[in-house]
Design a protein around this motif. Structure first.
Motif, mmCIF file in Angstrom:
data_model
loop_
_atom_site.group_PDB
_atom_site.id
_atom_site.type_symbol
_atom_site.label_atom_id
_atom_site.label_comp_id
_atom_site.label_asym_id
_atom_site.label_seq_id
_atom_site.Cartn_x
_atom_site.Cartn_y
_atom_site.Cartn_z
ATOM 1 N N PRO A 55 16.687 -29.263 -42.191
ATOM 2 C CA PRO A 55 15.433 -29.934 -42.725
ATOM 3 C C PRO A 55 14.163 -29.245 -42.425
ATOM 4 O O PRO A 55 14.191 -28.447 -41.502
ATOM 5 C CB PRO A 55 15.468 -31.381 -42.144
ATOM 6 C CG PRO A 55 16.314 -31.294 -40.911
ATOM 7 C CD PRO A 55 17.230 -30.005 -41.128
ATOM 8 N N ASP A 56 13.095 -29.663 -43.016
ATOM 9 C CA ASP A 56 11.773 -29.324 -42.753
ATOM 10 C C ASP A 56 11.073 -30.259 -42.008
ATOM 11 O O ASP A 56 10.805 -31.052 -41.906
ATOM 12 C CB ASP A 56 11.005 -29.283 -44.014
ATOM 13 C CG ASP A 56 9.478 -28.749 -43.787
ATOM 14 O OD1 ASP A 56 9.247 -28.185 -42.915
ATOM 15 O OD2 ASP A 56 8.443 -28.854 -44.910
ATOM 16 N N THR A 57 11.472 -29.751 -40.561
ATOM 17 C CA THR A 57 11.352 -30.628 -39.317
ATOM 18 C C THR A 57 10.583 -29.490 -38.134
ATOM 19 O O THR A 57 10.289 -28.554 -38.611
ATOM 20 C CB THR A 57 12.588 -31.312 -38.649
ATOM 21 O OG1 THR A 57 12.189 -31.876 -37.658
ATOM 22 C CG2 THR A 57 13.374 -29.987 -38.028
ATOM 23 N N GLY A 58 10.218 -30.295 -37.074
ATOM 24 C CA GLY A 58 9.400 -29.355 -36.255
ATOM 25 C C GLY A 58 10.511 -28.776 -35.514
ATOM 26 O O GLY A 58 11.526 -28.053 -36.045
ATOM 27 N N SER A 59 10.344 -28.635 -34.119
ATOM 28 C CA SER A 59 11.356 -27.655 -33.433
ATOM 29 C C SER A 59 12.802 -28.014 -33.413
ATOM 30 O O SER A 59 13.178 -29.139 -33.586
ATOM 31 C CB SER A 59 10.723 -27.639 -32.085
ATOM 32 O OG SER A 59 10.977 -28.683 -31.379
ATOM 33 N N PHE A 60 13.751 -26.882 -33.284
ATOM 34 C CA PHE A 60 15.015 -27.311 -33.366
ATOM 35 C C PHE A 60 15.688 -26.349 -32.359
ATOM 36 O O PHE A 60 15.035 -25.353 -31.901
ATOM 37 C CB PHE A 60 15.648 -27.554 -34.717
ATOM 38 C CG PHE A 60 15.741 -26.227 -35.217
ATOM 39 C CD1 PHE A 60 16.934 -25.227 -35.356
ATOM 40 C CD2 PHE A 60 14.716 -25.528 -36.080
ATOM 41 C CE1 PHE A 60 16.981 -23.979 -35.760
ATOM 42 C CE2 PHE A 60 14.747 -24.450 -36.783
ATOM 43 C CZ PHE A 60 15.836 -23.609 -36.541
ATOM 44 N N ARG A 61 16.799 -26.526 -32.117
ATOM 45 C CA ARG A 61 17.756 -25.527 -31.452
ATOM 46 C C ARG A 61 19.148 -25.167 -32.153
ATOM 47 O O ARG A 61 19.461 -26.180 -32.918
ATOM 48 C CB ARG A 61 17.865 -26.024 -29.962
ATOM 49 C CG ARG A 61 19.003 -27.098 -29.903
ATOM 50 C CD ARG A 61 18.967 -27.671 -28.405
ATOM 51 N NE ARG A 61 17.711 -28.239 -28.020
ATOM 52 C CZ ARG A 61 17.730 -28.983 -26.929
ATOM 53 N NH1 ARG A 61 18.771 -29.045 -26.167
ATOM 54 N NH2 ARG A 61 16.752 -29.393 -26.402
ATOM 55 N N LEU A 62 19.475 -23.733 -31.870
ATOM 56 C CA LEU A 62 20.937 -23.767 -32.443
ATOM 57 C C LEU A 62 22.065 -23.928 -31.287
ATOM 58 O O LEU A 62 21.604 -23.441 -30.218
ATOM 59 C CB LEU A 62 20.897 -22.291 -32.939
ATOM 60 C CG LEU A 62 19.985 -21.889 -34.382
ATOM 61 C CD1 LEU A 62 19.971 -20.447 -34.471
ATOM 62 C CD2 LEU A 62 20.358 -23.013 -35.397
ATOM 63 N N VAL A 63 22.993 -24.605 -31.722
ATOM 64 C CA VAL A 63 24.063 -24.748 -30.692
ATOM 65 C C VAL A 63 25.421 -24.092 -31.073
ATOM 66 O O VAL A 63 25.966 -24.294 -32.337
ATOM 67 C CB VAL A 63 24.399 -26.338 -30.644
ATOM 68 C CG1 VAL A 63 25.584 -26.447 -29.751
ATOM 69 C CG2 VAL A 63 23.242 -27.083 -30.242
ATOM 70 N N LEU A 64 25.776 -23.199 -30.528
ATOM 71 C CA LEU A 64 26.948 -22.350 -30.823
ATOM 72 C C LEU A 64 28.020 -22.627 -29.584
ATOM 73 O O LEU A 64 27.592 -22.436 -28.265
ATOM 74 C CB LEU A 64 26.677 -20.857 -30.392
ATOM 75 C CG LEU A 64 27.730 -19.738 -30.703
ATOM 76 C CD1 LEU A 64 28.187 -19.766 -32.272
ATOM 77 C CD2 LEU A 64 27.063 -18.432 -30.303
ATOM 78 N N THR A 65 29.053 -23.106 -29.991
ATOM 79 C CA THR A 65 30.152 -23.716 -29.190
ATOM 80 C C THR A 65 31.560 -22.667 -29.356
ATOM 81 O O THR A 65 31.524 -22.438 -30.428
ATOM 82 C CB THR A 65 30.615 -24.992 -29.446
ATOM 83 O OG1 THR A 65 29.702 -25.975 -29.238
ATOM 84 C CG2 THR A 65 31.663 -25.335 -28.344
ATOM 85 N N LEU A 66 31.651 -22.122 -28.288
ATOM 86 C CA LEU A 66 32.892 -21.137 -28.216
ATOM 87 C C LEU A 66 34.248 -21.876 -27.590
ATOM 88 O O LEU A 66 33.955 -22.156 -26.787
ATOM 89 C CB LEU A 66 32.527 -19.685 -27.218
ATOM 90 C CG LEU A 66 31.365 -19.254 -27.569
ATOM 91 C CD1 LEU A 66 31.149 -17.975 -26.643
ATOM 92 C CD2 LEU A 66 31.377 -18.324 -28.960
ATOM 93 N N LEU A 67 35.158 -21.881 -28.426
ATOM 94 C CA LEU A 67 36.408 -22.659 -28.228
ATOM 95 C C LEU A 67 37.305 -21.691 -27.783
ATOM 96 O O LEU A 67 37.909 -20.482 -28.184
ATOM 97 C CB LEU A 67 36.947 -23.449 -29.219
ATOM 98 C CG LEU A 67 35.716 -24.486 -29.751
ATOM 99 C CD1 LEU A 67 36.204 -24.986 -31.154
ATOM 100 C CD2 LEU A 67 35.572 -25.666 -28.569
ATOM 101 N N ASP A 68 38.105 -21.968 -26.407
ATOM 102 C CA ASP A 68 39.382 -21.091 -26.008
ATOM 103 C C ASP A 68 38.876 -19.767 -25.910
ATOM 104 O O ASP A 68 39.303 -18.775 -26.454
ATOM 105 C CB ASP A 68 40.595 -20.975 -26.987
ATOM 106 C CG ASP A 68 41.642 -20.611 -26.281
ATOM 107 O OD1 ASP A 68 41.761 -20.267 -25.052
ATOM 108 O OD2 ASP A 68 42.680 -20.328 -26.963
ATOM 109 N N THR A 69 37.805 -19.246 -25.120
ATOM 110 C CA THR A 69 37.183 -18.230 -24.930
ATOM 111 C C THR A 69 37.292 -17.961 -23.455
ATOM 112 O O THR A 69 37.104 -18.554 -22.440
ATOM 113 C CB THR A 69 35.663 -18.112 -25.324
ATOM 114 O OG1 THR A 69 35.055 -16.960 -24.841
ATOM 115 C CG2 THR A 69 34.968 -19.199 -24.413
ATOM 116 N N PRO A 70 37.430 -16.586 -23.105
ATOM 117 C CA PRO A 70 37.466 -16.198 -21.716
ATOM 118 C C PRO A 70 35.915 -16.218 -21.150
ATOM 119 O O PRO A 70 35.811 -15.886 -19.816
ATOM 120 C CB PRO A 70 37.930 -14.557 -21.703
ATOM 121 C CG PRO A 70 37.935 -14.322 -23.259
ATOM 122 C CD PRO A 70 37.944 -15.537 -23.829
ATOM 123 N N ALA A 71 34.932 -15.999 -21.920
ATOM 124 C CA ALA A 71 33.499 -16.434 -21.457
ATOM 125 C C ALA A 71 33.595 -17.571 -20.571
ATOM 126 O O ALA A 71 32.467 -17.553 -19.688
ATOM 127 C CB ALA A 71 32.683 -16.066 -22.656
#
Length: 195
Positions: free
Chosen positions: A157-173
């Motif tokens: 949406p046309d909003t103020g600040s935001f963040r991107l959330v990247l979830t890695l599932l079943d990862t060796p990281a």
């Protein structure tokens, strides 16, 4: 005659009120200690484990978040682009590259409180590794914008600040041995205003 009890009551109110307010502000200010930063993406690998510090445990309990086990996944957040500018809904961004080795991943935009942003029920407000269009070399590009774009598009949406959330599932990281040499996608601003 009422002066001493009044002073004692006032002192107790200030002490308890100050203690409660300082604890709440600490819980709102930090997810915990032990974060890792990789190319502008931040994660707290110990937040889900038994070794998590008390602030991380309290922060997660207060937010009511379901935690991944140490081998189940790892959540990265990005609040800035590759130039260090805060992500904002009035601009468009290109997230490109690869994710670390993982069985599956999800991506969505969230507000400062961590709640997912909802542009519209008919628009793609999340992406995942199963539906993404990839280049021949396995890399991908996702445009994060409030206006529709061809290819992989994440609507915000046309909003103020935001963040991107990247979830890695079943990862060796998620394991401590997998944290070295991580390669994360790059987020670059591609326009602001009516682009």
């Amino acid at each position: 005659m009422f002066r001493v009890p009044l002073l004692v009551a006032l002192t107790l109110i200030i002490a308890f009120g100050g203690g409660i307010l300082s604890a709440l502000s600490m819980l709102n200010a930090s997810v915990g200690f032990g974060s890792i930063d990789v190319a502008g993406w931040r994660a707290f690998p110990a937040a889900q484990t038994i070794e998590a510090d008390p602030y991380a445990k309290a922060h997660r309990a207060k937010a009511g978040l379901l935690l991944y086990g140490a081998a189940e996944g790892l959540q990265f957040t990005a609040e800035r682009d590759d130039k260090g500018l805060a992500l904002t809904g009035t601009c468009s961004y290109r997230m490109s590259g690869r994710t670390p080795a993982t069985r599956a991943w999800t991506l969505y935009a969230a507000d400062d409180a961590g709640q997912p942003l909802n542009a519209s029920p008919d628009l793609p407000t999340a992406q995942n590794s199963q539906t993404i269009l990839r280049n021949r070399d396995g890399s991908f590009e996702i445009v994060v914008s409030r206006t529709a774009k061809a290819g992989n598009w994440l609507a915000i949406p046309d909003t103020g600040s935001f963040r991107l959330v990247l979830t890695l599932l079943d990862t060796p990281a998620a394991a401590s041995t997998g944290l070295s040499g991580l390669v994360m996608p790059v987020i670059e601003q591609i326009g602001c205003g009516n682009e």
